[in-house]
Design an enzyme around this catalytic site. Structure first.
Site, short mmCIF file in Angstrom:
data_model
loop_
_atom_site.label_atom_id
_atom_site.label_comp_id
_atom_site.label_asym_id
_atom_site.label_seq_id
_atom_site.Cartn_x
_atom_site.Cartn_y
_atom_site.Cartn_z
N ASP A 215 0.83 -1.21 0.00
CA ASP A 215 0.00 0.00 0.00
C ASP A 215 0.87 1.26 0.00
OD1 ASP A 215 -2.28 -1.49 0.06
OD2 ASP A 215 -3.07 -0.66 1.93
N ASP A 221 8.54 3.58 8.21
CA ASP A 221 8.04 3.40 9.58
C ASP A 221 7.53 1.98 9.87
OD1 ASP A 221 5.57 3.59 8.30
OD2 ASP A 221 4.76 5.14 9.64
N CYS A 361 1.41 4.84 11.84
CA CYS A 361 0.77 5.41 10.64
C CYS A 361 -0.49 6.19 10.96
CB CYS A 361 0.38 4.30 9.67
SG CYS A 361 1.66 3.11 9.32
O1 KQY Z 1 0.71 2.74 6.51
C1 KQY Z 1 0.38 3.82 6.16
N1 KQY Z 1 1.13 4.83 6.46
C2 KQY Z 1 -0.84 4.08 5.39
C3 KQY Z 1 -1.34 2.96 4.67
C4 KQY Z 1 -2.53 3.32 3.86
C5 KQY Z 1 -3.29 2.19 3.43
C6 KQY Z 1 -4.57 2.53 2.77
N2 KQY Z 1 -5.28 1.34 2.49
#
Ligand code: KQY
Length: 370
Positions: A215, A221, A361
């Site tokens: 993704d 991170d 996240c």
């Molecule tokens: O891990 C992230 N920083 C964001 C992931 C976004 C995934 C949306 N399906």
């Protein structure tokens, strides 16, 4: 309140995550095409994360107009809940990257970088097709806080960078050099912008992020983070047959053969990943596929890593995946690494991983200024 010029020109830099925070920002999940069962499980875990962090520092959770009442009722009263529209709830990536400076009198100022955002890869490669609300999240947060804003046209997500607060930035080539982000920029131009906006002097490039972190195209991170200047935690596996193994070995080699901005060799602490974990049929079936968001397929390897924790004022908020052996080992390593912090376990973090990320996240620290 926009400032002209770059943060560097005004003496700003991004502090390390372990420096003191005035608060933490989070969003509230609701997309039924990303979060299974209309996001009920994700909302429970986001509430746990917000509540855990609020024991260490103030927390603001932003929820859409349709979800404000629900969020308010699930979150404890000490958490501020404000209404904000968004396309999803990944505030590490859509929130501002806060920077600080010091004026001649010694007083500090706060500002925020408002990066451009394209849903982790744009219309053909990104996670959802409409991100028009997400691109305004950083600006809205800065307006609420009356904080100066440095807008930037470069696509960048906060989860793709980590800093030590002393001049070093860690990132991955897999993400920042991906043609789905800034196809017209060279590596040198990207480096130059990181230096001018984060106030760093040295970029350490790991080739790839965590296996399966498709993704985000390998955000740092999920792979590696600073825990203090000169010391990093690296996602690791001892299993040579795991496709993560070669990524961890490759990263270890880069980290062992570099120095930080201050010429220090890095100490690398290995943090073993859980699993491998896979999305079940039931979990995938709970996501309503509507063609707007990337499909969630059963059998997909989950990008689960213990490196994706949040450092609060005095607390380490860490994911647990129900893998007893590696969950316990992660807590042991984190306690040893952060002896002056309370390590708080968030059971059920798998629900966040099913959506594509983890605790780091979904959080964004706002530094305290002196
Ligand atoms: O891990 C992230 N920083 C964001 C992931 C976004 C995934 C949306 N399906």
């Amino acid at each position: 309140m926009e400032i002209k010029g770059t943060p560097e020109q005004h003496g700003y830099w991004m502090p390390a995550e372990w420096e003191s925070h005035s608060q933490c920002w989070m969003g509230w999940p609701e997309r039924f095409d990303n979060w299974r069962d209309n996001a009920v499980h994700a909302q429970r875990v986001f509430s746990k994360v917000a509540t855990a962090i609020s024991n260490f520092e103030p927390v603001t959770v932003c929820a859409s107009p349709a979800q404000w009442t629900n969020a308010r009722s699930q979150l404890p009263p000490n958490i501020r809940v404000v209404e904000m529209s968004m396309n999803d709830s990944w505030f590490r990536d859509t929130g501002p990257t806060f920077v600080v400076n010091k004026s001649a009198s010694g007083a500090q100022n706060l500002a925020g970088i408002d990066w451009n955002f394209n849903s982790w890869g744009g219309i053909d490669d990104g996670c959802y097709k409409d991100w028009t609300l997400d691109v305004r999240v950083a600006r809205k947060i800065l307006e609420i806080e009356k904080v100066f804003r440095f807008p930037h046209s470069m696509i960048l997500e906060g989860g793709s960078i980590h800093v030590d607060g002393e001049g070093t930035c860690l990132t991955t080539e897999e993400c920042l050099l991906n043609k789905n982000r800034n196809p017209d920029m060279t590596k040198e131009q990207i480096e130059d912008n990181l230096k001018k906006y984060l106030g760093v002097r040295k970029i350490i490039w790991l080739p790839r992020g965590l296996f399966g972190d498709d993704d985000t195209n390998g955000h740092i991170d999920n792979m590696c983070c600073f825990v203090k200047p000169g010391v990093v935690l690296l996602s690791w596996t001892n299993d040579k047959s795991d496709l993560q193994y070669e990524r961890s070995i490759e990263a270890l080699s880069v980290l062992s053969n570099t120095t930080d901005a201050n010429g220090r060799k890095l100490e690398v602490i290995k943090l073993h990943i859980p699993g491998p974990l896979y999305m079940t049929d039931e979990e995938a079936a709970g996501v309503i596929q509507d063609g707007e968001a990337k499909p969630r397929e059963p059998g997909t390897r989950l990008a689960a890593s213990y490196v994706n924790f949040y450092i609060a004022n005095g607390g380490i908020i860490t994911p647990q995946f129900g893998d007893e052996k590696w969950d316990n080992e992660a807590v042991r390593v984190l306690k040893e690494t952060f002896p002056d912090y309370e390590v708080v376990k968030i059971e059920g973090a798998r629900e966040i991983v099913l959506g594509g990320g983890n605790i780091h996240c979904i959080t964004q620290q706002q530094p305290a200024i002196k």
